[in-house]
Design an enzyme around this catalytic site. Structure first.
Site, mmCIF file in Angstrom:
data_model
loop_
_atom_site.group_PDB
_atom_site.id
_atom_site.type_symbol
_atom_site.label_atom_id
_atom_site.label_comp_id
_atom_site.label_asym_id
_atom_site.label_seq_id
_atom_site.Cartn_x
_atom_site.Cartn_y
_atom_site.Cartn_z
ATOM 1 C CG HIS A 7 -0.313 -0.130 2.393
ATOM 2 N ND1 HIS A 7 -0.252 -1.147 3.341
ATOM 3 C CD2 HIS A 7 0.239 1.139 3.409
ATOM 4 C CE1 HIS A 7 0.454 -0.831 4.463
ATOM 5 N NE2 HIS A 7 0.394 0.434 4.494
ATOM 6 C CG HIS A 79 3.801 4.263 5.445
ATOM 7 N ND1 HIS A 79 2.874 5.139 6.275
ATOM 8 C CD2 HIS A 79 3.129 3.339 5.130
ATOM 9 C CE1 HIS A 79 1.916 4.368 6.570
ATOM 10 N NE2 HIS A 79 1.924 2.972 5.837
ATOM 11 C CD GLU A 130 3.455 -0.669 7.147
ATOM 12 O OE1 GLU A 130 2.838 0.054 6.427
ATOM 13 O OE2 GLU A 130 2.698 -1.286 7.800
#
Ligand SMILES: CC[C@H](C(=O)O)C(=O)SCCNC(=O)CCNC(=O)[C@H](O)C(C)(C)COP(=O)(O)OP(=O)(O)OC[C@H]1O[C@@H](n2cnc3c(N)ncnc32)[C@H](O)[C@@H]1OP(=O)(O)O
Ligand SMILES: [Co+2]
Length: 134
Positions: A7, A79, A130
């Protein structure tokens, strides 16, 4: 090591308003908001054909995205989340290469219940990364 883009996260000041933009103006499929107490955020996921958008708003007084929104009050890309097959192996290899793992350095269950960790943006060209175990 990194695989699919799981994502792209956008920090927003008003989660309901942001979800409505993606649902009503952009015609996307949008989840209900979910409080993620351990992470200090509330999340909404927008499902796309090839990845997801994670809309994030601060939850609680110590949210890790409060500073970001103080600097960028209208919000912004926060992020990128990449998938890895083995997050512990990835963590060890990255730490050995000098990368800084944020928090206490240990993976935590993320929004999808899989272990996640975060890498310092200053070590990755100004991009907060991440990693999520696929
Ligand atoms: C439910 C989990 C969900 C999931 O998908 O599974 C999530 O994604 S939870 C997402 C929220 N959690 C986190 O972001 C955890 C990791 N983040 C942090 O620990 C902090 O946000 C941190 C350390 C990256 C930044 O903290 P802060 O904003 O307080 O600012 P600092 O002064 O410490 O920042 C140092 C330096 O980095 C720059 N910065 C900050 N955030 C970002 C960013 N998102 N992208 C790029 N750069 C960023 C900041 O401007 C400072 O730069 P400098 O040049 O020194 O001013
Ligand atoms: Co995320």
């Amino acid at each position: 090591m990194i695989g699919r883009l799981n994502h792209v996260a956008i920090a927003v000041p008003d989660l309901d308003a942001a979800a409505a933009v993606y649902r009503d103006q952009l015609g996307a499929s949008v989840s209900v908001p979910v409080d993620q107490k351990d992470h200090g955020v509330t999340t909404v996921f927008v499902t796309l054909a090839n990845t997801r958008i994670e809309l994030l708003s601060p939850l609680g007084p110590a949210s890790p995205i409060a500073g970001f929104l103080a600097r960028q009050p209208s919000g912004g890309i926060h992020h990128l989340c990449y998938e890895v097959a083995d997050i512990e192996a990835a963590r060890q290899s990255l730490v050995a290469a000098g990368a800084r793992v944020l928090g206490d350095g240990k993976p935590l269950p993320g929004a999808h219940g899989k272990p996640v960790l975060f890498l310092h943006p200053k070590d990755f060209m100004g991009t907060l990364i991440e990693l999520e175990e696929a």
